[in-house]
Write an enzyme that holds these catalytic residues in place. Structure first.
Site, PDB file in Angstrom:
ATOM      1  CG  HIS A  30       0.398   5.981  -2.730  1.00 55.95           C
ATOM      2  ND1 HIS A  30       0.541   4.857  -1.950  1.00 55.95           N
ATOM      3  CD2 HIS A  30      -0.549   6.745  -2.112  1.00 55.95           C
ATOM      4  CE1 HIS A  30      -0.283   4.927  -0.912  1.00 55.95           C
ATOM      5  NE2 HIS A  30      -0.950   6.068  -0.989  1.00 55.95           N
ATOM      6  CG  ASP A  71      -1.164   7.948   4.755  1.00 58.73           C
ATOM      7  OD1 ASP A  71      -1.084   8.421   3.605  1.00 58.73           O
ATOM      8  OD2 ASP A  71      -1.905   6.987   5.033  1.00 58.73           O
ATOM      9  CG  HIS A  72       1.563   5.688   2.008  1.00 55.77           C
ATOM     10  ND1 HIS A  72       1.504   4.320   1.902  1.00 55.77           N
ATOM     11  CD2 HIS A  72       0.301   6.079   2.335  1.00 55.77           C
ATOM     12  CE1 HIS A  72       0.273   3.898   2.134  1.00 55.77           C
ATOM     13  NE2 HIS A  72      -0.479   4.957   2.401  1.00 55.77           N
ATOM     14  CG  HIS A  92      -4.354   2.363   5.640  1.00 54.38           C
ATOM     15  ND1 HIS A  92      -4.201   3.396   6.534  1.00 54.38           N
ATOM     16  CD2 HIS A  92      -3.917   2.825   4.442  1.00 54.38           C
ATOM     17  CE1 HIS A  92      -3.700   4.445   5.902  1.00 54.38           C
ATOM     18  NE2 HIS A  92      -3.522   4.127   4.632  1.00 54.38           N
TER      19      HIS A  92
END
Length: 259
Positions: free
Chosen positions: A55, A59-60, A169
């Site tokens: 997505h 942070d991805h 996470h």
């Protein structure tokens, strides 16, 4: 055989490197930061062949550009229904990702909820699920709906119980804390908390985890259990009528009171 290496990033993210026993090549899952990935590739003497994105959150995806500067020919797979720079292989529900040089194949499931276009990669007994399902928890809703997230989690729950789940996470201990709010008498949660602290104290991540264990400890997959229903009704101050309703009460409660 699939091999997966965690690369810690930021304060609690994991970037996953997918390889196999024979090849010195890897696919990179959700590289929010390029620096730790580049360091891991050098340390392991691995050559990347692809990037797999679940997505669009920073942070991805934040490391894609620098990884492409270092490796310009990487294919970048990701959700067709999200705006992700540098995407070369847009994927929707039912698509297939064949990493031929690794001998690995993954099917794509489009699972909205955390974000509108979130996808996951399933294959080789493994699920790379981004921020949809966590150990003992699930993602927040950003731009999608609680209904979407509930049904997406049900699709994951239908996978084989032995599936190894790679979320992104390190939230497990915190999630167990919330699960104890929901089911204070669930002793399986105490056992799992002990296991998690043993792993963390030894410097190991608490993920991946086996999907089947979630049915005993994850309140968001236990919305049909009488004790979980009772807690949801206590919090809501009303009767709940469906497991989806229970799910919504719990997710909103976690958002507003626990996180």
């Amino acid at each position: 055989m699939i091999q997966v290496t965690p690369v810690p990033a930021f304060t609690d993210n994991y970037i996953w490197l997918i390889s196999n026993e024979a090849a010195q090549q890897v696919a990179i899952v959700d590289p929010g930061d390029a620096a730790p990935v580049l360091a891991a590739l050098e340390r392991l003497q691995m050559q990347p062949i692809a990037i797999l994105i679940t997505h669009h959150h920073r942070d991805h995806v934040g490391g894609i550009e620098k990884l492409l500067e270092a490796f310009p020919n990487l294919a970048v797979y990701g959700p067709v229904n999200e705006n992700i720079p540098h995407l070369t292989q847009p994927l929707g529900d039912g698509a297939t990702v064949a990493l031929e040089s690794l001998g690995l194949t993954f099917s794509v499931m489009e699972l909205p909820g955390h974000t509108v276009g979130h996808i996951v990669y399933y294959g080789e007994g493994s699920l790379f699920c981004g921020d949809t399902l966590f150990a003992n928890g699930c993602g927040r809703v950003f731009g999608s709906t609680l209904t979407d997230l509930y049904h997406s989690l049900q699709r994951i729950a239908s996978l084989p119980a032995e599936t190894q789940v790679y979320c992104t996470h390190e939230y497990t201990v915190d999630n167990i804390g919330f699960a104890k709010w929901v089911e204070p008498d669930n002793t399986t949660l105490d056992t799992r908390m002990e296991e998690c602290w043993e792993l963390l104290d030894a410097g190991h991540p608490t993920v991946p985890f086996e999907l089947g264990r979630e049915f005993d400890t994850n309140p968001f997959l236990r919305t049909h259990i009488p004790e979980v229903i009772a807690k949801a009704e206590e919090i809501a101050g009303r009767e709940t009528h469906t497991p989806e309703d229970v799910f919504a009460v719990l997710r909103i409660w976690k958002d507003t009171e626990y996180d």
